[in-house]
Design a protein around this motif. Structure first.
Motif, PDB file in Angstrom:
ATOM      1  N   PRO A  36       0.764  -1.241   0.000  1.00  0.00           N
ATOM      2  CA  PRO A  36       0.000   0.000   0.000  1.00  0.00           C
ATOM      3  C   PRO A  36       0.804   1.306   0.000  1.00  0.00           C
ATOM      4  CG  PRO A  36       0.026  -0.866   2.211  1.00  0.00           C
ATOM      5  CD  PRO A  36       0.757  -1.871   1.343  1.00  0.00           C
ATOM      6  N   ALA A  37       2.135   1.257  -0.107  1.00  0.00           N
ATOM      7  CA  ALA A  37       2.899   2.497  -0.254  1.00  0.00           C
ATOM      8  C   ALA A  37       2.536   3.128  -1.606  1.00  0.00           C
ATOM      9  CB  ALA A  37       4.399   2.212  -0.179  1.00  0.00           C
ATOM     10  N   PRO A  38       2.589   4.442  -1.720  1.00  0.00           N
ATOM     11  CA  PRO A  38       2.131   5.116  -2.937  1.00  0.00           C
ATOM     12  C   PRO A  38       3.194   5.268  -4.034  1.00  0.00           C
ATOM     13  CG  PRO A  38       2.614   6.743  -1.264  1.00  0.00           C
ATOM     14  CD  PRO A  38       2.814   5.393  -0.622  1.00  0.00           C
ATOM     15  N   GLY A  39       4.369   4.646  -3.885  1.00  0.00           N
ATOM     16  CA  GLY A  39       5.463   4.871  -4.824  1.00  0.00           C
ATOM     17  C   GLY A  39       5.149   4.602  -6.282  1.00  0.00           C
ATOM     18  N   LEU A  40       4.462   3.493  -6.588  1.00  0.00           N
ATOM     19  CA  LEU A  40       4.133   3.212  -7.995  1.00  0.00           C
ATOM     20  C   LEU A  40       3.229   4.294  -8.565  1.00  0.00           C
ATOM     21  CD1 LEU A  40       3.467  -0.661  -8.114  1.00  0.00           C
ATOM     22  CD2 LEU A  40       5.457   0.587  -8.973  1.00  0.00           C
ATOM     23  N   PHE A  41       2.282   4.756  -7.760  1.00  0.00           N
ATOM     24  CA  PHE A  41       1.353   5.788  -8.215  1.00  0.00           C
ATOM     25  C   PHE A  41       2.102   7.106  -8.459  1.00  0.00           C
ATOM     26  CE2 PHE A  41      -1.139   2.544  -6.347  1.00  0.00           C
ATOM     27  CZ  PHE A  41      -2.361   2.560  -6.994  1.00  0.00           C
ATOM     28  N   GLN A  42       3.027   7.429  -7.601  1.00  0.00           N
ATOM     29  CA  GLN A  42       3.842   8.634  -7.784  1.00  0.00           C
ATOM     30  C   GLN A  42       4.684   8.533  -9.052  1.00  0.00           C
ATOM     31  OE1 GLN A  42       5.643   8.413  -3.922  1.00  0.00           O
ATOM     32  NE2 GLN A  42       4.059   9.677  -2.963  1.00  0.00           N
ATOM     33  N   GLN A  43       5.234   7.353  -9.324  1.00  0.00           N
ATOM     34  CA  GLN A  43       5.993   7.154 -10.567  1.00  0.00           C
ATOM     35  C   GLN A  43       5.100   7.370 -11.788  1.00  0.00           C
ATOM     36  OE1 GLN A  43       7.998   3.318 -10.668  1.00  0.00           O
ATOM     37  NE2 GLN A  43       8.513   3.482  -8.495  1.00  0.00           N
ATOM     38  N   ILE A  44       3.883   6.851 -11.722  1.00  0.00           N
ATOM     39  CA  ILE A  44       2.947   7.001 -12.843  1.00  0.00           C
ATOM     40  C   ILE A  44       2.588   8.469 -13.051  1.00  0.00           C
ATOM     41  CG2 ILE A  44       0.589   6.491 -13.600  1.00  0.00           C
ATOM     42  CD1 ILE A  44       0.982   3.712 -12.152  1.00  0.00           C
ATOM     43  N   GLY A  45       2.277   9.174 -11.966  1.00  0.00           N
ATOM     44  CA  GLY A  45       1.956  10.597 -12.076  1.00  0.00           C
ATOM     45  C   GLY A  45       3.088  11.380 -12.699  1.00  0.00           C
ATOM     46  N   ALA A  46       4.328  11.086 -12.270  1.00  0.00           N
ATOM     47  CA  ALA A  46       5.495  11.785 -12.824  1.00  0.00           C
ATOM     48  C   ALA A  46       5.694  11.442 -14.299  1.00  0.00           C
ATOM     49  CB  ALA A  46       6.746  11.424 -12.021  1.00  0.00           C
ATOM     50  N   ARG A  47       5.559  10.160 -14.654  1.00  0.00           N
ATOM     51  CA  ARG A  47       5.777   9.743 -16.043  1.00  0.00           C
ATOM     52  C   ARG A  47       4.771  10.371 -16.996  1.00  0.00           C
ATOM     53  NH1 ARG A  47       6.796   4.694 -18.700  1.00  0.00           N
ATOM     54  NH2 ARG A  47       8.467   4.331 -17.203  1.00  0.00           N
ATOM     55  N   PHE A  48       3.498  10.428 -16.560  1.00  0.00           N
ATOM     56  CA  PHE A  48       2.454  10.945 -17.433  1.00  0.00           C
ATOM     57  C   PHE A  48       2.213  12.438 -17.242  1.00  0.00           C
ATOM     58  CE2 PHE A  48       1.791   6.459 -17.795  1.00  0.00           C
ATOM     59  CZ  PHE A  48       1.342   6.295 -19.099  1.00  0.00           C
ATOM     60  N   GLY A  49       2.861  13.054 -16.243  1.00  0.00           N
ATOM     61  CA  GLY A  49       2.711  14.482 -16.025  1.00  0.00           C
ATOM     62  C   GLY A  49       1.307  14.880 -15.599  1.00  0.00           C
ATOM     63  N   VAL A  50       0.672  14.038 -14.823  1.00  0.00           N
ATOM     64  CA  VAL A  50      -0.701  14.284 -14.391  1.00  0.00           C
ATOM     65  C   VAL A  50      -0.736  14.387 -12.871  1.00  0.00           C
ATOM     66  CG1 VAL A  50      -3.044  13.322 -14.349  1.00  0.00           C
ATOM     67  CG2 VAL A  50      -1.620  13.004 -16.363  1.00  0.00           C
ATOM     68  N   HIS A  76      -4.233  -1.879  -2.975  1.00  0.00           N
ATOM     69  CA  HIS A  76      -4.262  -1.020  -4.163  1.00  0.00           C
ATOM     70  C   HIS A  76      -5.008   0.282  -3.866  1.00  0.00           C
ATOM     71  CE1 HIS A  76      -3.946  -0.220  -8.489  1.00  0.00           C
ATOM     72  NE2 HIS A  76      -5.162   0.285  -8.378  1.00  0.00           N
ATOM     73  N   VAL A  77      -6.190   0.181  -3.266  1.00  0.00           N
ATOM     74  CA  VAL A  77      -6.945   1.407  -3.011  1.00  0.00           C
ATOM     75  C   VAL A  77      -6.294   2.243  -1.906  1.00  0.00           C
ATOM     76  CG1 VAL A  77      -9.119   0.562  -3.971  1.00  0.00           C
ATOM     77  CG2 VAL A  77      -8.672   0.261  -1.553  1.00  0.00           C
ATOM     78  N   GLN A  78      -5.642   1.597  -0.947  1.00  0.00           N
ATOM     79  CA  GLN A  78      -4.913   2.355   0.077  1.00  0.00           C
ATOM     80  C   GLN A  78      -3.747   3.122  -0.545  1.00  0.00           C
ATOM     81  OE1 GLN A  78      -4.158  -0.936   2.706  1.00  0.00           O
ATOM     82  NE2 GLN A  78      -5.970  -0.536   3.948  1.00  0.00           N
ATOM     83  N   ALA A  79      -3.034   2.495  -1.468  1.00  0.00           N
ATOM     84  CA  ALA A  79      -1.931   3.187  -2.159  1.00  0.00           C
ATOM     85  C   ALA A  79      -2.470   4.339  -2.994  1.00  0.00           C
ATOM     86  CB  ALA A  79      -1.152   2.201  -3.040  1.00  0.00           C
TER      87      ALA A  79
END
Length: 192
Positions: free
Chosen positions: A102-116, A130-133
């Motif tokens: 549940p750490a948010p690291g993958l989501f942060q990587q996605i946000g950075a990659r897509f610029g969103v 997944h929902v906690q992350a």
């Protein structure tokens, strides 16, 4: 950009207690690939965020994971669907990394990659992790009652222990896609 982050095992495909370790073990859930196609046709870019601790535990290697994803991409394409990218955490739980849900690291990587900005991103998956992350990253979150979450005994609209506030619950990926596609986008702000 309309960006959706999905979990993989138990959301797109049948999860297994012993991990999906080969292409032969990767089986799509009924209606899941078609749901992704509907989302794509509705303007949604779909990305996967998936814990793959089988790599860190030595149960399978990156070549096997790539072969699994090749099969997944082929089946998605045959259904008229597409996943833009797959972000994985290869670490075992004891590695205490920042990318394992549940750490948010993958989501942060996605946000950075897509610029969103992640506050503009929707996250849906079948596990509380997944929902906690997604919630920790600031995404709008949705729990699908398939795979791991089927054991929670929840119903769409019911309270589930550990579920982040404001998380919506849906029967499966198809029901979630129907709901998401039915949402009316906010009106555009006038430009000066």
């Amino acid at each position: 950009m309309k960006l959706l982050i999905l979990d993989r095992d138990g959301t797109l495909n049948r999860g297994r207690d012993d991990k999906v370790a080969s292409p032969d073990e990767w089986e799509p859930l009924p209606g899941a690939l078609e749901a992704v196609a509907r989302l794509n046709h509705g303007g949604w870019r779909v990305v996967l965020a998936t814990n793959q601790s089988g790599i860190g535990r030595g149960l399978f290697d990156m070549a096997s994971l790539n072969a699994i994803h090749l099969k997944m991409h082929r089946l998605l394409a045959a259904a008229g669907a597409r996943v833009e990218a797959i972000f994985i955490c290869p670490h075992a739980p004891e590695d205490a990394c920042g990318c394992r849900k549940p750490a948010p690291g993958l989501f942060q990587q996605i946000g950075a990659r897509f610029g969103v900005p992640l506050a503009e991103v929707v996250a849906a998956g079948n596990s509380l992790r997944h929902v906690q992350a997604g919630a920790a990253a600031g995404c709008a979150t949705h729990l699908l009652l398939t795979g791991q979450s089927a054991a929670l005994g929840g119903q769409p609209g019911a309270a589930i222990a550990g579920l982040p506030p404001a998380t919506q619950v849906h029967a499966d990926l198809s029901a979630f896609a129907d709901w998401l596609l039915a949402q009316v986008p906010p009106p555009s702000k006038p430009t000066a």
